[in-house]
Design a protein around this motif. Structure first.
Motif, PDB file in Angstrom:
ATOM      1  N   VAL A  44       3.365  -3.198  -6.135  1.00  0.00           N
ATOM      2  CA  VAL A  44       4.324  -4.329  -5.870  1.00  0.00           C
ATOM      3  C   VAL A  44       4.844  -4.328  -4.345  1.00  0.00           C
ATOM      4  O   VAL A  44       4.672  -5.470  -3.720  1.00  0.00           O
ATOM      5  CB  VAL A  44       5.484  -4.361  -6.758  1.00  0.00           C
ATOM      6  N   ASP A  45       5.204  -3.066  -3.883  1.00  0.00           N
ATOM      7  CA  ASP A  45       5.659  -3.044  -2.656  1.00  0.00           C
ATOM      8  C   ASP A  45       4.577  -3.206  -1.507  1.00  0.00           C
ATOM      9  O   ASP A  45       4.905  -3.892  -0.643  1.00  0.00           O
ATOM     10  CB  ASP A  45       6.134  -1.491  -2.637  1.00  0.00           C
ATOM     11  N   ILE A  46       3.601  -2.789  -1.669  1.00  0.00           N
ATOM     12  CA  ILE A  46       2.227  -3.057  -0.929  1.00  0.00           C
ATOM     13  C   ILE A  46       1.951  -4.629  -0.882  1.00  0.00           C
ATOM     14  O   ILE A  46       1.838  -5.162   0.297  1.00  0.00           O
ATOM     15  CB  ILE A  46       1.063  -2.527  -1.548  1.00  0.00           C
ATOM     16  N   GLU A  47       2.085  -5.262  -2.074  1.00  0.00           N
ATOM     17  CA  GLU A  47       2.061  -7.057  -1.902  1.00  0.00           C
ATOM     18  C   GLU A  47       3.033  -7.506  -1.346  1.00  0.00           C
ATOM     19  O   GLU A  47       2.788  -8.591  -0.354  1.00  0.00           O
ATOM     20  CB  GLU A  47       1.496  -7.239  -3.459  1.00  0.00           C
ATOM     21  N   LEU A  48       4.164  -7.038  -1.455  1.00  0.00           N
ATOM     22  CA  LEU A  48       5.252  -7.580  -0.795  1.00  0.00           C
ATOM     23  C   LEU A  48       5.339  -7.355   0.726  1.00  0.00           C
ATOM     24  O   LEU A  48       5.503  -8.431   1.724  1.00  0.00           O
ATOM     25  CB  LEU A  48       6.889  -7.126  -1.136  1.00  0.00           C
ATOM     26  N   GLN A  49       4.701  -6.101   1.223  1.00  0.00           N
ATOM     27  CA  GLN A  49       4.552  -5.952   2.624  1.00  0.00           C
ATOM     28  C   GLN A  49       3.392  -6.839   3.084  1.00  0.00           C
ATOM     29  O   GLN A  49       3.809  -7.483   4.356  1.00  0.00           O
ATOM     30  CB  GLN A  49       4.237  -4.600   2.782  1.00  0.00           C
TER      31      GLN A  49
END
Length: 178
Positions: A44-49
């Motif tokens: 999720v964090d990678i996609e948010l980035q």
């Protein structure tokens, strides 16, 4: 030894063996569930980035065509900064990411008011990339929330709840941003 003592001894041995097997199985299940939640959050964090990386070029692309919509663009930039500054946890990121997604949709909606944006290949590519990223965030969020639910069930259900308390394994936090 009487038959009753032998049976009682065998029952005690069976109970001790069962408890001895339940403990490591439950503990390992909790560790596995907790790590799966952490892995799911990392996706999720990678996609948010990725979304955060798309915002500045999108703003630049729209600025030239939509000079009168400065407020919408400023709001998008402010919300992007707020979301980027939030701690990298589901609880801290849910609200700012939700606001960022709404602002990004508002900027993409400017396309209807400014048809000249359709002629900009860069804007169209960014809009496409943002739509794909939003879909990926949504899929990653769903997977993360499923894994949080599994961890939470393990930390609340007997007998693993006893082991969770003993080892201070806490349930996970759902990520609610769209």
């Amino acid at each position: 030894m009487t038959a009753a003592v032998i049976v009682l001894t065998l029952i005690v041995i069976a109970v001790v063996a069962a408890v001895g097997m339940i403990y490591p199985v439950s503990y390992n299940g909790l560790v596995r569930a907790r790590q799966t939640v952490a892995d799911a959050w990392a996706v999720v964090d990678i996609e948010l980035q990725r979304r955060h990386e798309l915002i500045p070029p999108l703003v630049q692309s729209v600025q030239a065509a939509a000079i009168h919509e400065r407020r919408v663009l400023d709001e998008l930039v402010a919300r992007e900064r707020s979301a980027a500054a939030a701690a990298h946890t589901a609880a801290a990121r849910s609200e700012p990411e939700q606001q960022l997604a709404a602002s990004a949709r508002a900027v993409v909606a400017l396309r209807e008011m400014y048809p000249q944006l359709d002629s900009q290949a860069n804007f169209l590519r960014l809009q496409h990339d943002l739509a794909i990223t939003e879909d990926r965030i949504s899929a990653a969020r769903r997977f993360h929330n499923i894994k949080v639910a599994e961890l939470n069930r393990r930390t609340e259900a007997f007998p693993s709840n006893l082991i969770a308390r003993l080892h201070r394994v806490e349930g996970g936090t759902y990520f609610g941003a769209p």
